[in-house]
Design a protein around this motif. Structure first.
Motif, mmCIF file in Angstrom:
data_model
loop_
_atom_site.group_PDB
_atom_site.id
_atom_site.type_symbol
_atom_site.label_atom_id
_atom_site.label_comp_id
_atom_site.label_asym_id
_atom_site.label_seq_id
_atom_site.Cartn_x
_atom_site.Cartn_y
_atom_site.Cartn_z
ATOM 1 N N THR A 1 -3.574 5.100 -0.611
ATOM 2 C CA THR A 1 -2.352 5.505 0.129
ATOM 3 C C THR A 1 -2.125 4.907 1.245
ATOM 4 O O THR A 1 -3.026 4.314 2.254
ATOM 5 C CB THR A 1 -2.700 6.995 0.602
ATOM 6 O OG1 THR A 1 -2.878 8.008 -0.508
ATOM 7 C CG2 THR A 1 -1.457 7.660 1.496
ATOM 8 N N ILE A 2 -0.777 4.361 1.326
ATOM 9 C CA ILE A 2 -0.543 3.423 2.399
ATOM 10 C C ILE A 2 0.579 4.167 3.180
ATOM 11 O O ILE A 2 1.665 4.820 2.521
ATOM 12 C CB ILE A 2 0.067 1.835 1.996
ATOM 13 C CG1 ILE A 2 1.128 1.984 0.986
ATOM 14 C CG2 ILE A 2 -1.183 1.227 1.313
ATOM 15 C CD1 ILE A 2 1.734 0.597 0.911
ATOM 16 N N ARG A 3 0.603 3.749 4.502
ATOM 17 C CA ARG A 3 1.871 4.487 5.064
ATOM 18 C C ARG A 3 2.352 3.637 6.213
ATOM 19 O O ARG A 3 1.600 2.812 6.797
ATOM 20 C CB ARG A 3 1.567 5.852 5.618
ATOM 21 C CG ARG A 3 0.372 6.187 6.574
ATOM 22 C CD ARG A 3 0.156 7.377 7.015
ATOM 23 N NE ARG A 3 -0.369 8.341 5.889
ATOM 24 C CZ ARG A 3 -1.539 8.464 5.321
ATOM 25 N NH1 ARG A 3 -2.466 7.498 5.822
ATOM 26 N NH2 ARG A 3 -1.867 9.223 4.542
ATOM 27 N N ALA A 4 3.623 3.733 6.706
ATOM 28 C CA ALA A 4 4.259 3.003 7.659
ATOM 29 C C ALA A 4 4.500 3.916 8.957
ATOM 30 O O ALA A 4 5.035 5.041 8.462
ATOM 31 C CB ALA A 4 5.421 2.339 7.264
ATOM 32 N N GLU B 1 12.413 0.837 7.686
ATOM 33 C CA GLU B 1 13.346 0.590 6.776
ATOM 34 C C GLU B 1 12.808 0.266 5.353
ATOM 35 O O GLU B 1 13.744 0.564 4.422
ATOM 36 C CB GLU B 1 14.208 -0.808 7.066
ATOM 37 C CG GLU B 1 15.070 -0.873 8.312
ATOM 38 C CD GLU B 1 16.489 -0.311 7.759
ATOM 39 O OE1 GLU B 1 17.205 -1.181 7.280
ATOM 40 O OE2 GLU B 1 16.682 0.916 7.870
ATOM 41 N N GLY B 2 11.693 -0.030 5.121
ATOM 42 C CA GLY B 2 11.349 -0.090 3.719
ATOM 43 C C GLY B 2 10.206 -1.348 3.649
ATOM 44 O O GLY B 2 9.925 -1.981 4.569
ATOM 45 N N GLU C 1 5.329 6.765 3.278
ATOM 46 C CA GLU C 1 4.092 7.095 2.586
ATOM 47 C C GLU C 1 3.932 6.833 1.052
ATOM 48 O O GLU C 1 4.921 7.670 0.420
ATOM 49 C CB GLU C 1 3.469 8.303 2.799
ATOM 50 C CG GLU C 1 1.936 8.424 2.440
ATOM 51 C CD GLU C 1 1.235 9.745 3.095
ATOM 52 O OE1 GLU C 1 1.105 10.583 2.168
ATOM 53 O OE2 GLU C 1 1.412 9.997 4.385
ATOM 54 N N ARG C 2 3.082 6.198 0.396
ATOM 55 C CA ARG C 2 3.148 5.974 -0.944
ATOM 56 C C ARG C 2 1.593 5.672 -1.639
ATOM 57 O O ARG C 2 0.965 5.421 -0.737
ATOM 58 C CB ARG C 2 3.944 4.940 -1.226
ATOM 59 C CG ARG C 2 3.699 3.335 -0.765
ATOM 60 C CD ARG C 2 4.832 2.398 -0.757
ATOM 61 N NE ARG C 2 4.765 1.770 -2.177
ATOM 62 C CZ ARG C 2 5.245 0.698 -2.375
ATOM 63 N NH1 ARG C 2 5.514 -0.055 -1.302
ATOM 64 N NH2 ARG C 2 4.882 0.105 -3.679
ATOM 65 N N GLN C 3 1.498 5.889 -2.843
ATOM 66 C CA GLN C 3 0.267 5.518 -3.537
ATOM 67 C C GLN C 3 0.389 4.539 -4.522
ATOM 68 O O GLN C 3 1.462 4.438 -5.221
ATOM 69 C CB GLN C 3 -0.435 6.883 -4.228
ATOM 70 C CG GLN C 3 -0.522 7.971 -3.365
ATOM 71 C CD GLN C 3 -1.279 8.945 -3.829
ATOM 72 O OE1 GLN C 3 -0.861 9.402 -5.043
ATOM 73 N NE2 GLN C 3 -2.251 9.867 -3.208
ATOM 74 N N ILE C 4 -0.639 3.606 -4.398
ATOM 75 C CA ILE C 4 -0.553 2.511 -5.225
ATOM 76 C C ILE C 4 -1.903 2.453 -5.976
ATOM 77 O O ILE C 4 -3.059 2.616 -5.520
ATOM 78 C CB ILE C 4 -0.440 1.105 -4.414
ATOM 79 C CG1 ILE C 4 0.617 1.156 -3.442
ATOM 80 C CG2 ILE C 4 -0.535 0.042 -5.282
ATOM 81 C CD1 ILE C 4 0.661 -0.043 -2.674
ATOM 82 N N THR C 5 -1.949 2.195 -7.452
ATOM 83 C CA THR C 5 -3.084 1.949 -8.013
ATOM 84 C C THR C 5 -3.345 0.609 -8.341
ATOM 85 O O THR C 5 -2.569 -0.190 -9.021
ATOM 86 C CB THR C 5 -2.755 2.668 -9.456
ATOM 87 O OG1 THR C 5 -2.435 3.852 -9.490
ATOM 88 C CG2 THR C 5 -4.004 2.611 -10.491
ATOM 89 N N LEU C 6 -4.396 0.218 -7.939
ATOM 90 C CA LEU C 6 -4.647 -1.060 -7.561
ATOM 91 C C LEU C 6 -5.360 -1.857 -9.074
ATOM 92 O O LEU C 6 -6.271 -1.436 -9.613
ATOM 93 C CB LEU C 6 -5.747 -1.369 -6.720
ATOM 94 C CG LEU C 6 -5.472 -0.940 -5.168
ATOM 95 C CD1 LEU C 6 -6.828 -1.270 -4.247
ATOM 96 C CD2 LEU C 6 -4.176 -1.885 -4.952
#
Length: 223
Positions: free
Chosen positions: A143-146, A155-156, A165-170
């Motif tokens: 989970t990463i967040r700005a 802005e993005g 906030e979003r999730q990324i599968t590595l």
């Protein structure tokens, strides 16, 4: 005159075993009655040895089994997804190799999990910060967040995703930058004003906001 001659000396090479004599006698040591010229042949065969392959981590190995003395065994190691082959227990690092079998042999294939890096940054650290960067195991859901600073808005991301906030599968190393811009309060006020509606009920003017809340306005004219 016959003589009983003991055959007590039998040449036996390492890696081989006695099978029989040419007269089909199966005992390696025997007595022979000599009453004429004779020739005896001893038959030997290569020993069978076992090659055992073990796994440390996640992966597959092939090439284990039974081999004759001095036979060549081709062994290989293939890592599972998210893992990497790092070497054999005899310090050889070739994933596929040949070994000459001279005895029972046990070799372990060592695998390690792949580590991936998430690198996050902000276009301007005074405008905001980011969370979630670091080193993770392959396949991790991160989970990463700005986080915008006061007076600024997000802005993005540099990959054009707009979620704060979003999730990324590595499955690979990732580098992302968060874009922050100054927060324009006048723009928000204008947008809110455009979205608000005026209504008149029984001669009273009400402002209906985008969130559904209503406010009465004294002395206001409906336009």
């Amino acid at each position: 005159r016959s003589t009983l001659f003991p055959y007590t000396t039998l040449f036996r090479s390492e890696g081989y075993h006695f099978v029989k004599w040419n007269d089909d006698v199966l005992t390696a040591q025997r007595d022979v009655l000599v009453d004429a010229d004779s020739a005896l042949v001893a038959y030997f065969e290569a020993n069978d040895y076992t090659v055992t392959l073990l796994i440390d981590g996640e992966g597959e190995v092939s090439g284990d089994g039974t081999y004759k003395f001095l036979q060549t065994a081709n062994i290989s190691a293939v890592a599972a997804e998210g893992w990497k082959f790092v070497g054999w227990s005899d310090d050889n690092t070739e994933p596929q190799r040949d070994i000459v079998v001279v005895s029972d042999t046990t070799i372990t294939a060592h695998f390690e999990q792949i580590m991936l890096t998430v690198t996050l940054s902000a276009n301007d650290e005074t405008m905001g910060s980011v969370e979630g960067g670091g080193e993770y195991v392959y396949g991790s859901v991160v989970t990463i967040r700005a986080i915008p600073a006061e007076g600024y808005r997000f802005e993005g991301w540099s990959d054009e995703v707009k979620d704060v906030e979003r999730q990324i599968t590595l499955t690979d190393n990732i580098t992302l930058s968060a874009e922050f811009v100054p927060y324009d309060t006048r723009l928000e006020q204008t947008e809110t004003a455009i979205q608000a509606r005026k209504v008149m009920i029984d001669g009273q003017v009400f402002i209906i906001m985008p969130d559904g809340k209503s406010y009465s306005v004294s002395g206001a004219q409906l336009r």
